[in-house]
Design a protein around this motif. Structure first.
Motif, PDB file in Angstrom:
ATOM      1  N   ARG A   1       3.698  36.358  40.708  1.00  0.00           N
ATOM      2  CA  ARG A   1       2.655  35.455  41.226  1.00  0.00           C
ATOM      3  C   ARG A   1       1.548  36.237  41.924  1.00  0.00           C
ATOM      4  O   ARG A   1       0.364  35.886  41.831  1.00  0.00           O
ATOM      5  CB  ARG A   1       3.278  34.433  42.180  1.00  0.00           C
ATOM      6  N   LEU A   2       1.929  37.319  42.637  1.00  0.00           N
ATOM      7  CA  LEU A   2       0.925  38.123  43.325  1.00  0.00           C
ATOM      8  C   LEU A   2      -0.012  38.827  42.341  1.00  0.00           C
ATOM      9  O   LEU A   2      -1.137  39.203  42.704  1.00  0.00           O
ATOM     10  CB  LEU A   2       1.607  39.165  44.213  1.00  0.00           C
TER      11      LEU A   2
ATOM     12  N   VAL B   1       6.138  34.340  53.810  1.00  0.00           N
ATOM     13  CA  VAL B   1       5.759  33.891  52.466  1.00  0.00           C
ATOM     14  C   VAL B   1       6.037  32.399  52.305  1.00  0.00           C
ATOM     15  O   VAL B   1       7.111  31.914  52.679  1.00  0.00           O
ATOM     16  CB  VAL B   1       6.531  34.693  51.398  1.00  0.00           C
TER      17      VAL B   1
ATOM     18  N   ALA C   1       6.454  30.027  46.807  1.00  0.00           N
ATOM     19  CA  ALA C   1       6.180  31.309  46.165  1.00  0.00           C
ATOM     20  C   ALA C   1       7.433  32.154  45.986  1.00  0.00           C
ATOM     21  O   ALA C   1       7.410  33.162  45.273  1.00  0.00           O
ATOM     22  CB  ALA C   1       5.145  32.085  46.974  1.00  0.00           C
TER      23      ALA C   1
ATOM     24  N   SER D   1       9.476  38.494  53.868  1.00  0.00           N
ATOM     25  CA  SER D   1       9.507  37.400  52.890  1.00  0.00           C
ATOM     26  C   SER D   1       9.926  36.090  53.523  1.00  0.00           C
ATOM     27  O   SER D   1       9.317  35.039  53.263  1.00  0.00           O
ATOM     28  CB  SER D   1      10.443  37.759  51.735  1.00  0.00           C
TER      29      SER D   1
ATOM     30  N   ILE E   1      -0.990  32.525  48.177  1.00  0.00           N
ATOM     31  CA  ILE E   1       0.097  33.168  48.926  1.00  0.00           C
ATOM     32  C   ILE E   1      -0.463  33.864  50.159  1.00  0.00           C
ATOM     33  O   ILE E   1       0.097  33.770  51.248  1.00  0.00           O
ATOM     34  CB  ILE E   1       0.842  34.177  48.020  1.00  0.00           C
TER      35      ILE E   1
ATOM     36  N   LEU F   1       8.020  36.360  42.876  1.00  0.00           N
ATOM     37  CA  LEU F   1       6.919  36.446  43.834  1.00  0.00           C
ATOM     38  C   LEU F   1       5.908  37.504  43.384  1.00  0.00           C
ATOM     39  O   LEU F   1       4.688  37.279  43.425  1.00  0.00           O
ATOM     40  CB  LEU F   1       7.450  36.791  45.222  1.00  0.00           C
TER      41      LEU F   1
ATOM     42  N   GLN G   1      -3.011  32.611  42.356  1.00  0.00           N
ATOM     43  CA  GLN G   1      -1.771  32.433  43.120  1.00  0.00           C
ATOM     44  C   GLN G   1      -1.704  33.415  44.287  1.00  0.00           C
ATOM     45  O   GLN G   1      -1.218  33.072  45.365  1.00  0.00           O
ATOM     46  CB  GLN G   1      -0.563  32.611  42.196  1.00  0.00           C
ATOM     47  N   ARG G   2      -2.202  34.638  44.059  1.00  0.00           N
ATOM     48  CA  ARG G   2      -2.208  35.612  45.147  1.00  0.00           C
ATOM     49  C   ARG G   2      -3.035  35.093  46.319  1.00  0.00           C
ATOM     50  O   ARG G   2      -2.651  35.257  47.486  1.00  0.00           O
ATOM     51  CB  ARG G   2      -2.771  36.945  44.660  1.00  0.00           C
TER      52      ARG G   2
END
Length: 534
Positions: free
Chosen positions: A324-325, A309, A313, A305, A334, A321, A330-331
């Motif tokens: 968001r994934l 990352v 995010a 992380s 990221i 996180l 958003q994924r």
């Protein structure tokens, strides 16, 4: 903690009396002493050439450094140090030994990973992670017993998160005042300085001015500014941009600057050590106090992380996180950021998984490249798969030996470990630095190595009565075999105790005798004296 208990803790710390007072109150020639360390090659921490002399110890203090101690004193215990090096116990300015020192397990509180490196004092609270409740931690150390001395920094991250949580916004005036009050509390209770980790969430959300405001509180108490800079690579402002910010914070807050684990991280900034050194020495020439610590490893220790990352995010933590994934757009963003970070660190074959965190099921001892190949997916997707259930520790091989050597050669750089679980630096940084810089590398002599591992570090922190072998000083002493002092921990076996420390004394008590730990826990909390209105 009550005022009475805090006063007791303060008396147990270094700096509770001036060194001159210590010398004055020490008997000039006591008839009987506890220990004589006889015939060793003594390096006193000043950088002076070693001398074959003796050291006499009474209670927790050194009372004599010179020749023929056995003719002047009668000792209950004599340590034969002929053929061995005798030095001040090493001081590590950057560790993450907090969890060990508060453990219910006495074996963990012994802090053997550091003791077997010759370390007698560790600093904790680095990278902005330091709890502001210093008095409570000091009281716990006294009550439970610890194997090494410990000193604390108050952490910007802990203070900011207490007030704002992990959100990306500026504090209002009331919130900033509350953060200031927590910082002041910690300095009043004995913190030695203010630490930041401006690369980490939520600290990276802060603007420079917010950091300066809180750092000025440490200035009022004579503290210093310890920082994991905002960037050590090209993540945001670049390593030289982050260094410029660091120097600005020190200037505007009016306090000494200490740069944690100085490095140029990743191929994009290899060679930037030359410019960084020039910037620091220009600042020093203008009157600014700047120092740094360094661990002697080509790999840093981090987490997936933290390393890969994008910062945005991670607002709200790992659960946010994962939310968001779960959102395709958003994924994708990221994943793109993770791909860029992998490239920035030199590729997925340079990222070695050393431990699983949380609920993650990941095979350790393999690189991210190998994990991705085993699963038939891209390295970025292998990283995301881990993050969906937990996290993983990484050894990230992203430093260049030429940069490491360039920083090591500067007289303002001291030894430090940044010791963390899953990386050999926690168990082996001081002996590895000795092998690389002295025994095998020939970059410096023993006197310089001892100084950068003891007295110079004590001066940077502000510790009084420690870091040197002088009458009146606390008896923190390492006796090591220069032929056998070496690391045993590796990236595949990171928790092997180092070899070559024959004897180790902490506050006059023997914690290592003949290469074996005695089980004693004589370490003390070291608190910076502070004058605060009740």
């Amino acid at each position: 903690m009550s005022a009475a208990v805090l006063a007791t803790v303060m008396l147990a710390s270094s700096g509770c009396r001036g060194v001159d007072d210590l010398a004055i109150t020490t008997p000039a020639e006591p008839t009987e002493v506890d220990t004589i360390i006889a015939g060793g090659m003594v390096f006193d921490g000043t950088g002076a050439t070693g001398r074959s002399i003796d050291i006499a110890i009474l209670d927790d203090r050194i009372v004599y450094v010179g020749e023929d101690a056995d003719a002047r004193f009668r000792a209950r215990n004599t340590i034969d140090a002929v053929g061995l090096v005798v030095a001040p116990g090493f001081i590590d300015p950057h560790t993450h030994a907090d969890a060990d020192l508060v453990s219910s397990d006495a074996d963990r509180r012994a802090n053997k990973a550091y003791a077997f490196q010759g370390v007698t004092t560790v600093l904790v609270g680095n990278d902005g992670f330091g709890d502001y409740r210093i008095a409570d931690m000091a009281s716990a150390a006294i009550e439970s017993g610890i194997g090494t001395n410990v000193a604390w920094l108050v952490g910007f991250g802990a203070v900011r998160e207490e007030v704002l949580g992990r959100v990306d916004r500026e504090p209002d005036a009331a919130e900033l005042a509350q953060m200031g009050a927590l910082t002041r509390q910690a300095m009043c209770e004995g913190a030695w300085g203010f630490s930041t980790g401006l690369y980490y969430v939520p600290q990276n959300f802060a603007k420079t001015e917010e950091v300066v405001t809180l750092a000025r509180i440490a200035t009022e108490f004579g503290g210093y500014y310890d920082t994991h800079m905002r960037d050590e690579s090209t993540y945001n402002v670049t390593v030289t941009g982050a260094l410029a910010e660091t120097l600005k914070i020190g200037r505007e807050a009016g306090l000494p600057v200490h740069i944690a684990h100085i490095k140029a991280l990743g191929p994009a900034v290899w060679g930037h050590s030359e410019r960084m050194i020039a910037m620091i020495e220009e600042a020093q020439a203008s009157g600014q106090q700047v120092s740094a610590d360094q661990y002697p490893w080509e790999a840093s220790g981090t987490r997936i992380s933290n390393a890969l990352v994008p910062r945005w995010a991670l607002e709200g933590g790992l659960e946010a996180l994962r939310e968001r994934l779960a959102k395709p757009e958003q994924r994708l963003a990221i994943r793109q950021g993770i791909e860029e970070a992998i490239e920035r660190r030199g590729g997925s074959d340079r990222l070695l998984v050393t431990g699983a965190l949380g609920e993650a099921e990941v095979e350790t001892g393999k690189t991210l490249e190998q994990l991705a190949r085993d699963q038939g997916i891209a390295p970025a997707d292998a990283a995301i798969a881990v993050l969906r259930t937990g996290d993983a520790r990484l050894a990230s091989f992203n430093m260049n030996p030429d940069d490491i050597a360039a920083f090591a050669a500067r007289d303002w750089v001291v030894t430090g470990s940044d010791g963390s679980t899953g990386h050999p630096r926690k168990y082996a940084s001081f002996p590895k630095a000795y092998r690389d810089l002295v025994a095998d590398g020939g970059m410096m002599d023993m006197a310089r190595f001892v100084r950068r591992s003891s007295g110079q570090t004590a001066d940077i922190i502000g510790l009084q009565g420690r870091g040197y072998l002088k009458p009146g000083y606390f008896a923190d002493v390492v006796v090591l075999d220069p032929e056998r002092f070496a690391p045993r921990a590796t990236y595949s076996a990171p928790e092997e105790l180092s070899s070559g420390v024959v004897h180790l004394l902490v506050n006059g008590e023997v914690v290592i005798r003949g290469g074996a730990h005695t089980g004693q826990l004589p370490g003390r909390p070291l608190l910076k004296p502070a004058s605060c209105a009740s």
